[in-house]
Design a protein around this motif. Structure first.
Motif, PDB file in Angstrom:
ATOM      1  N   ALA A 255      -7.431   3.639 -78.576  1.00  0.00           N
ATOM      2  CA  ALA A 255      -7.391   5.009 -78.067  1.00  0.00           C
ATOM      3  C   ALA A 255      -6.678   5.077 -76.712  1.00  0.00           C
ATOM      4  CB  ALA A 255      -8.807   5.555 -77.941  1.00  0.00           C
ATOM      5  N   PRO A 256      -6.101   6.245 -76.370  1.00  0.00           N
ATOM      6  CA  PRO A 256      -5.373   6.386 -75.107  1.00  0.00           C
ATOM      7  C   PRO A 256      -6.192   5.954 -73.899  1.00  0.00           C
ATOM      8  CG  PRO A 256      -5.026   8.313 -76.482  1.00  0.00           C
ATOM      9  CD  PRO A 256      -6.078   7.487 -77.173  1.00  0.00           C
ATOM     10  N   ALA A 257      -5.491   5.373 -72.930  1.00  0.00           N
ATOM     11  CA  ALA A 257      -6.138   4.878 -71.714  1.00  0.00           C
ATOM     12  C   ALA A 257      -5.144   5.011 -70.560  1.00  0.00           C
ATOM     13  CB  ALA A 257      -6.565   3.419 -71.897  1.00  0.00           C
ATOM     14  N   GLY A 258      -5.637   4.731 -69.352  1.00  0.00           N
ATOM     15  CA  GLY A 258      -4.754   4.716 -68.192  1.00  0.00           C
ATOM     16  C   GLY A 258      -5.202   5.646 -67.086  1.00  0.00           C
ATOM     17  N   ASP A 259      -4.876   5.275 -65.856  1.00  0.00           N
ATOM     18  CA  ASP A 259      -5.286   6.046 -64.679  1.00  0.00           C
ATOM     19  C   ASP A 259      -4.131   6.773 -64.019  1.00  0.00           C
ATOM     20  OD1 ASP A 259      -4.119   3.590 -63.849  1.00  0.00           O
ATOM     21  OD2 ASP A 259      -5.051   3.774 -61.876  1.00  0.00           O
ATOM     22  N   PHE A 260      -2.923   6.690 -64.607  1.00  0.00           N
ATOM     23  CA  PHE A 260      -1.752   7.305 -64.008  1.00  0.00           C
ATOM     24  C   PHE A 260      -1.563   8.711 -64.575  1.00  0.00           C
ATOM     25  CE2 PHE A 260       3.025   7.843 -64.123  1.00  0.00           C
ATOM     26  CZ  PHE A 260       3.193   7.984 -62.756  1.00  0.00           C
TER      27      PHE A 260
END
Length: 406
Positions: A255-260
Motif C-alpha cells: 500500500a502507498p507510503a511515504g512522508d514527502f
C-alpha cells in the motif's frame, strides 16, 4: 529512560561511527546476510553493489546516537524510515538480530576503541531507539489496514496501461486484480513493488513514486530505466519493468507510503524536479489543479534534453488551462531541435540566479526531488537565498540520510 552515563558515552563515541560509517555498514551487511540470507529480499541489491546502502545505515545510527538526549531532533528521519519499513514489511522480531549484528560490526571495525563499556551503552541506546521505531511502525500498519480499501503485506495489481513517456521513462497504470477499492494517498507518496524475477535468487523490492493525483480507480507509477553507467550496475527492477512487464501482467504491491507531501497552506508553491524526480511533482501538480487550488504554482524541471523529458506536453496543457500555474524548463544538453524550437528556458542547470530571475521572491514553499547532485545544488541555492528550512522539503530516492551530509 537512559541514564546519564550511557548518554554521555553514546554521544562522545557517535562521531567515531560517523567517521567509519562505510566500513561499519559493509561489515554489518556482510554479517547480516550470512546469518539471515532471506533479508536480502528487503534491501536494494543494486544499491548494495554501488556501495550506497552501507554508509547510509551507520550514518543513521550515528545521527540517532548524536541526538540520543533529544530524539525529537530526528523525528523527520524516524518518520521517513518507518514509512519505508512499513512498505517493506519490517517486523518487530527482526530488530534484535539487526541490533546484535550492528554491535558486532561496530566492534569488528573499531577494535579496542569499542570497549565493553562502549558496546553496552550502544546496546541500551539501540534498544531505546528500536522501541520508538517498533511502536511507530505498529501504528502505521494499523492505519494502513484500517483505511478505506487498505491492506497490509502485498496485493496483486495488473498493468492496465503501459505508456512510454520519454526515451527512458514509462508509466504503468495499475489496477487491483481483485476489483476491490484501493485507498487514497498523499501526493508525493510511493508504491513498493515486490518483483520475482526469473534467474534471481531473491525477490527485489523497490519504491516508485506515484505520478498522478489520488482518488482514481488506478495507481500510476512512472519508472526510469536505469542503464549501466560508468561501471555502475544497471537497475534490476527498472529494466525488468521496462523490458519484461507488459499490459495485463501482474505485480505484487504494498500500500502507498511515504512522508514527502505538501502542506495545505495557501502560500505560493514551487515544485522543482530533476530527471525522474518529476514523478512525485506530477502527483502534486495534478492534485493541486484537480482540487482547484488558488495557490500560485511554479513548476520547474531540469533534464538533459527533450528526448528524456517526460510529461512535457501534459504540463504545458495545465499551464494553458490554469492562470495560477507557470512552468520553466532547463536542459543541460539540448538537442539541435530543442534549440531551434526554443523548447527550454535555460541551457545548463537550475541555480540561484535562475531561481531569482523566474521567481518574484523567496516567500514560497519549495519542494524538490531528483538525483543527489541536483538536490544538493537546489538545497544550497535555497539556503543561500535565505529560505527557511520549514519552507524547503525534498525527497531523496537513495538511502542517504541527508543531502547536507551526503
Amino acid at each position: 529512560m537512559l541514564d546519564e552515563s550511557t548518554i554521555k558515552i553514546v554521544k562522545s563515541t557517535a562521531p567515531l561511527l560517523q567517521e567509519h560509517s562505510q566500513e561499519i555498514g559493509e561489515r554489518f551487511y556482510e554479517l547480516l546476510f550470512s546469518r539471515v540470507p532471506d533479508l536480502y529480499n528487503m534491501f536494494n541489491q543494486t544499491n548494495q553493489k554501488r556501495g550506497i546502502q552501507q554508509g547510509a545505515l551507520a550514518y543513521g545510527v550515528y545521527l540517532a546516537g548524536a541526538n540520543i538526549d533529544n530524539l525529537k531532533a530526528i523525528e523527520s528521519m524516524v518518520e521517513r524510515v518507518t514509512e519505508k519499513h512499513r512498505a517493506l514489511g519490517v517486523q518487530a522480531e527482526q530488530y534484535p538480530i539487526v541490533g546484535e549484528t550492528l554491535l558486532k560490526a561496530v566492534k569488528d571495525v573499531l577494535g579496542e576503541t569499542a570497549t565493553d563499556e562502549v558496546i553496552e551503552a550502544w546496546e541500551k541506546a539501540y534498544k531505546a531507539i528500536a522501541n520508538i521505531f517498533i511502536e511507530t511502525e505498529a501504528k502505521l500498519y494499523q492505519q494502513t489496514e484500517q483505511q478505506p480499501g487498505g491492506w497490509i503485506e502485498n496485493r496483486s495489481f495488473y498493468v492496465d496501461q503501459k505508456v512510454k513517456e520519454s526515451d527512458v521513462i514509462s508509466s504503468f497504470y495499475l489496477k487491483p486484480e481483485d476489483g476491490k477499492p484501493i485507498p487514497s494517498y498523499k501526493p508525493g507518496q510511493y508504491l513498493t513493488i515486490q518483483a520475482d524475477i526469473e534467474g534471481e535468487k531473491y525477490f527485489h523490492m523497490r519504491h516508485y513514486s506515484l505520478s498522478d493525483a489520488p482518488n482514481k480507480e488506478y495507481y500510476r507509477i512512472s519508472v526510469k530505466r536505469e542503464d549501466s553507467q560508468d561501471g555502475a550496475p544497471a537497475g534490476i527492477v527498472s529494466n525488468y519493468l521496462h523490458n519484461e512487464i507488459s499490459e495485463r501482467d501482474t505485480l505484487s504491491i504494498a500500500a502507498p507510503a511515504g512522508d514527502f507531501t505538501y502542506t495545505t497552506e495557501e502560500q505560493p508553491i514551487v515544485l522543482l524536479s530533476g530527471g525522474v524526480g518529476i514523478t512525485p511533482m506530477m502527483s502534486m501538480l495534478n492534485t493541486l489543479v484537480e482540487n482547484h487550488s488558488e495557490r500560485e504554482i511554479t513548476f520547474i524541471h531540469a533534464a538533459q534534453n527533450s528526448n528524456v523529458h517526460a510529461m512535457r506536453e501534459h504540463v504545458e496543457k495545465l499551464v494553458k488551462e490554469n492562470q495560477n500555474v507557470t512552468s520553466f524548463v532547463c536542459y543541460s544538453n539540448p538537442t539541435e531541435q530543442d534549440r531551434s524550437e526554443h523548447r527550454y528556458d535555460k541551457e545548463g542547470f537550475i541555480d540561484l540566479d535562475f531561481l531569482q530571475t523566474v521567481l518574484s521572491d523567496n516567500r514560497k514553499d519549495f519542494y524538490f526531488c531528483g538525483p543527489l547532485p541536483f538536490l544538493k545544488a537546489i538545497n544550497g541555492a535555497l539556503k543561500e537565498w535565505g529560505v527557511p528550512n520549514e519552507q524547503s522539503t525534498y525527497e531523496l530516492f537513495s538511502p542517504i540520510s541527508t543531502i547536507e551530509e551526503a
